[in-house]
Design a protein around this motif. Sequence first.
Motif, PDB file in Angstrom:
ATOM      1  N   ASP A  40     134.891 -60.183  35.189  1.00 19.77           N
ATOM      2  CA  ASP A  40     133.698 -60.784  35.793  1.00 19.77           C
ATOM      3  C   ASP A  40     133.732 -60.639  37.312  1.00 19.77           C
ATOM      4  OD1 ASP A  40     132.823 -61.513  33.287  1.00 19.77           O
ATOM      5  OD2 ASP A  40     133.750 -63.501  33.386  1.00 19.77           O
ATOM      6  N   GLU A  88     131.545 -55.385  42.444  1.00 22.04           N
ATOM      7  CA  GLU A  88     130.777 -54.134  42.484  1.00 22.04           C
ATOM      8  C   GLU A  88     129.343 -54.382  42.924  1.00 22.04           C
ATOM      9  OE1 GLU A  88     131.183 -52.461  38.652  1.00 22.04           O
ATOM     10  OE2 GLU A  88     133.251 -51.741  38.967  1.00 22.04           O
ATOM     11  N   LYS A  89     128.774 -55.446  42.372  1.00 16.89           N
ATOM     12  CA  LYS A  89     127.403 -55.766  42.769  1.00 16.89           C
ATOM     13  C   LYS A  89     127.330 -56.096  44.253  1.00 16.89           C
ATOM     14  CE  LYS A  89     125.861 -57.520  38.277  1.00 16.89           C
ATOM     15  NZ  LYS A  89     125.413 -58.719  37.526  1.00 16.89           N
ATOM     16  N   SER A  90     128.318 -56.894  44.690  1.00 16.10           N
ATOM     17  CA  SER A  90     128.320 -57.254  46.114  1.00 16.10           C
ATOM     18  C   SER A  90     128.565 -56.028  46.991  1.00 16.10           C
ATOM     19  CB  SER A  90     129.393 -58.317  46.365  1.00 16.10           C
ATOM     20  OG  SER A  90     130.685 -57.791  46.090  1.00 16.10           O
ATOM     21  N   ASN A  91     129.427 -55.104  46.509  1.00 17.24           N
ATOM     22  CA  ASN A  91     129.668 -53.881  47.286  1.00 17.24           C
ATOM     23  C   ASN A  91     128.405 -53.037  47.398  1.00 17.24           C
ATOM     24  OD1 ASN A  91     132.379 -54.353  47.838  1.00 17.24           O
ATOM     25  ND2 ASN A  91     133.048 -53.473  45.896  1.00 17.24           N
ATOM     26  N   LYS A  92     127.684 -52.945  46.265  1.00 12.93           N
ATOM     27  CA  LYS A  92     126.422 -52.200  46.308  1.00 12.93           C
ATOM     28  C   LYS A  92     125.456 -52.826  47.291  1.00 12.93           C
ATOM     29  CE  LYS A  92     126.561 -50.299  41.617  1.00 12.93           C
ATOM     30  NZ  LYS A  92     125.945 -50.316  40.266  1.00 12.93           N
ATOM     31  N   LYS A  93     125.381 -54.148  47.225  1.00 13.31           N
ATOM     32  CA  LYS A  93     124.472 -54.842  48.138  1.00 13.31           C
ATOM     33  C   LYS A  93     124.898 -54.637  49.586  1.00 13.31           C
ATOM     34  CE  LYS A  93     122.946 -58.428  44.940  1.00 13.31           C
ATOM     35  NZ  LYS A  93     122.946 -59.881  44.630  1.00 13.31           N
ATOM     36  N   THR A  94     126.225 -54.753  49.815  1.00  8.36           N
ATOM     37  CA  THR A  94     126.701 -54.567  51.191  1.00  8.36           C
ATOM     38  C   THR A  94     126.444 -53.147  51.683  1.00  8.36           C
ATOM     39  OG1 THR A  94     128.900 -54.118  50.263  1.00  8.36           O
ATOM     40  CG2 THR A  94     128.487 -56.348  51.055  1.00  8.36           C
ATOM     41  N   LYS A 117     135.310 -58.341  38.974  1.00  7.85           N
ATOM     42  CA  LYS A 117     135.079 -56.932  39.312  1.00  7.85           C
ATOM     43  C   LYS A 117     133.592 -56.609  39.310  1.00  7.85           C
ATOM     44  CE  LYS A 117     139.400 -54.787  37.780  1.00  7.85           C
ATOM     45  NZ  LYS A 117     140.024 -53.887  36.784  1.00  7.85           N
ATOM     46  N   LYS A 118     132.896 -57.076  38.284  1.00  2.00           N
ATOM     47  CA  LYS A 118     131.457 -56.811  38.208  1.00  2.00           C
ATOM     48  C   LYS A 118     130.730 -57.427  39.401  1.00  2.00           C
ATOM     49  CE  LYS A 118     131.266 -56.448  33.174  1.00  2.00           C
ATOM     50  NZ  LYS A 118     130.764 -57.076  31.921  1.00  2.00           N
ATOM     51  N   LYS A 119     131.113 -58.677  39.701  1.00  4.31           N
ATOM     52  CA  LYS A 119     130.486 -59.326  40.847  1.00  4.31           C
ATOM     53  C   LYS A 119     130.808 -58.590  42.152  1.00  4.31           C
ATOM     54  CE  LYS A 119     130.483 -63.952  38.816  1.00  4.31           C
ATOM     55  NZ  LYS A 119     131.048 -65.325  38.899  1.00  4.31           N
ATOM     56  N   GLU A 153     124.037 -51.167  50.657  1.00  3.37           N
ATOM     57  CA  GLU A 153     122.597 -51.050  50.906  1.00  3.37           C
ATOM     58  C   GLU A 153     122.224 -51.725  52.221  1.00  3.37           C
ATOM     59  OE1 GLU A 153     120.794 -52.728  47.504  1.00  3.37           O
ATOM     60  OE2 GLU A 153     121.230 -51.005  46.187  1.00  3.37           O
TER      61      GLU A 153
END
Length: 401
Positions: A208, A214-220, A210-212, A222
């Motif tokens: 969980d 990854e999402k935060s990394n994508k957002k950062t 890791k998924k969070k 962007e």
Amino acid sequence: MATKKEKSKATVRREEEKTKEEKGEGLTCPKRPAAERETRSLRSVNNGLQKWLAEPSKSAQPRMRDANEKKHTDGRGDQLGSRSPQPATTAAEHLQQEETTEDNRNKKEEEERATKKQQMVNPEEEEEEEYGEIEEEKKGKVKDILALIKGYMESFKEWQTQEFKDLRKRINNTEEKINKMEMTLTEMGKKMDKMEERAVAAEMEVEDLKKKLEKSNKKTKETQELLAQKIDTMENHNRRNNIKIVGLKEDEEGKNMREFIKEWIPKTLGCPELQQELEIERAHRVLASKPQPQQKPRSIVVKFLRYTTREKVLEKTMEKVREGNKPLEYKGQKIFIYPDISSELLKKRKEFNTAKAILWKKGYKFILKHPAVLKIFIPGQQNRLFSDPEEARKFAEQLQK
């Protein structure tokens, strides 16, 4: 069959003894005891001593003569003369006693032989008696052996029972140890199950996270890209009134850069009417250490008061380059005038260089608009705009001269 054979052997042995007695053989005892052998040896020694005393040898005679002569001279002659005959008399007496004892022994032996002869009269009865004695001896031996075996079996049984008890104790101890080990193993198994459950829960939590992440990394990423774009647009917006002059020698401007640029641009471009419109806010060399004479000079940044002034200067520059079909020159040095933009935007603009070279060879007009948009002028057709360098290159190749 065994009894008949034994009887025949006994009869043969008795017949042989009879023949020996008739011939006078075997009268002496074949095997005497040790005491008798010692007396016989002692008797032979005494006999030899008596003979030596009775008849002394030649070597001994002078000594005895000397001793008789010394009787008269020596004061102890009486004593010596009285002592000398005593050993002969004692030895003789001892020999007589031994002879008498030996005669008595011989008599006893003869009596025993006589009794044996009388017993030899009925050999079958003697054989039966001997056979009975042998059987009794065998039975006694068998009894002794059986008793010995019985005792051995009893001791073996006691030892076996004791060993069995010890073995049983060991087995009980091992069973107790095994039970304890089983208890510990069950407890360890329970602990392992709990640890596995915790590990599974931890793995789920990690997944969980890791998924969070990854999402935060994508957002950062962007947000970083958006911020970089905003910063780049802001930087280019601040430079939208600027031009960059490359190739002008160091110290060519003198003391006042603004006045020099205000006069230099109309002369170089051949447009004296621009001098009235040139309102320069500031002009300076790029902030860097002054180069050596053999090195390239620093570029000059000029900021106009209005954006329209910058666009007119760039258009006149492109017209001058197209007319002469060569870059600008000043005192034998090639001069280039570019719009002042950021490094990121400069990279994007450089990607259009291949398309611009093709358009230049074919004779088409173009402008690289802010921020990085290539505008192609096509006579008799609508102008085309390209933001992708690859599409601009393909379109330029399709155009005819």
